[in-house]
Each structure stands twice: as C-alpha cells, then as structure tokens.
Design a protein around this motif. Sequence first.
Motif, short mmCIF file in Angstrom:
data_model
loop_
_atom_site.label_atom_id
_atom_site.label_comp_id
_atom_site.label_asym_id
_atom_site.label_seq_id
_atom_site.Cartn_x
_atom_site.Cartn_y
_atom_site.Cartn_z
N LEU A 294 19.58 42.04 58.76
CA LEU A 294 19.23 41.72 60.14
C LEU A 294 19.70 40.34 60.57
N GLY A 295 20.35 39.60 59.64
CA GLY A 295 20.90 38.30 59.98
C GLY A 295 20.10 37.11 59.50
N PHE A 296 19.04 37.36 58.75
CA PHE A 296 18.23 36.27 58.22
C PHE A 296 18.86 35.72 56.94
N GLN A 297 18.73 34.41 56.74
CA GLN A 297 19.06 33.83 55.44
C GLN A 297 17.86 34.09 54.54
N VAL A 298 18.09 34.61 53.35
CA VAL A 298 17.01 34.98 52.45
C VAL A 298 17.19 34.27 51.12
N ILE A 299 16.12 33.68 50.64
CA ILE A 299 16.12 33.06 49.31
C ILE A 299 15.02 33.74 48.51
N LEU A 300 15.38 34.37 47.41
CA LEU A 300 14.39 34.98 46.53
C LEU A 300 13.93 33.94 45.51
N ILE A 301 12.63 33.80 45.39
CA ILE A 301 12.06 32.86 44.43
C ILE A 301 11.40 33.66 43.32
N PHE A 302 11.88 33.48 42.12
CA PHE A 302 11.28 34.15 40.97
C PHE A 302 10.35 33.16 40.29
N HIS A 303 9.08 33.45 40.33
CA HIS A 303 8.08 32.56 39.76
C HIS A 303 7.61 33.09 38.41
#
Length: 93
Positions: free
Chosen positions: A11-20
């Motif tokens: 959809l055009g969002f910048q996404v950062i996945l955080i693995f905790h």
Amino acid sequence: ERCIASNFAALGFQVILIFHRLSGQNLFPIPLFDVVKTINFFMCESQFFYIDENQVSLGGYSSGGLLAIQTCLANLKCLCFDFKYLILLAPLT
C-alpha cells in the motif's frame, strides 16, 4: 507477521519488522528493550532511511501488539517523538 507487513508495504508504507527476543527465554523487559533500541536506531538514522518522523506508526501482532502498547507507554522516557498511530492485531481463532 511478514504477510501483514507485505500488505502494508504494497500500500506504499515503509515497513520495518522488529524481531524481539521471546519472553519465555528472556525475562521482561528485555523484549521491550529490543523494540525501543531498534526504533531509536531507525529514528536516529531517519534521514538515511527517508523516514518522516511525523508519520511514524507502531503496530504489532499478538505479543508484538503488547510490546507496541508498552513501547507507547514507555515513549515519554525512552523515545524522542510521538507515534502517529498505534495498530494492534490479534490472531483469529
């Protein structure tokens, strides 16, 4: 989580996945520190990653949703900005 992130990216969002680190293996607040440390890194490097600090939202799925809430509550002391939105997702059973 990757599928959800991919949908937001499409959809055009910048996404950062955080693995905790998981709480079963690491006592709280270690998973929260993982999230806050990662967010601080990206926000300190926001110009490099083309992040608009006024448009940052935080979301989470299941335990990530709980960490998202805790991160927002800790925001006053740990982070130097406010999140625009908080997006919480829960598994459907």
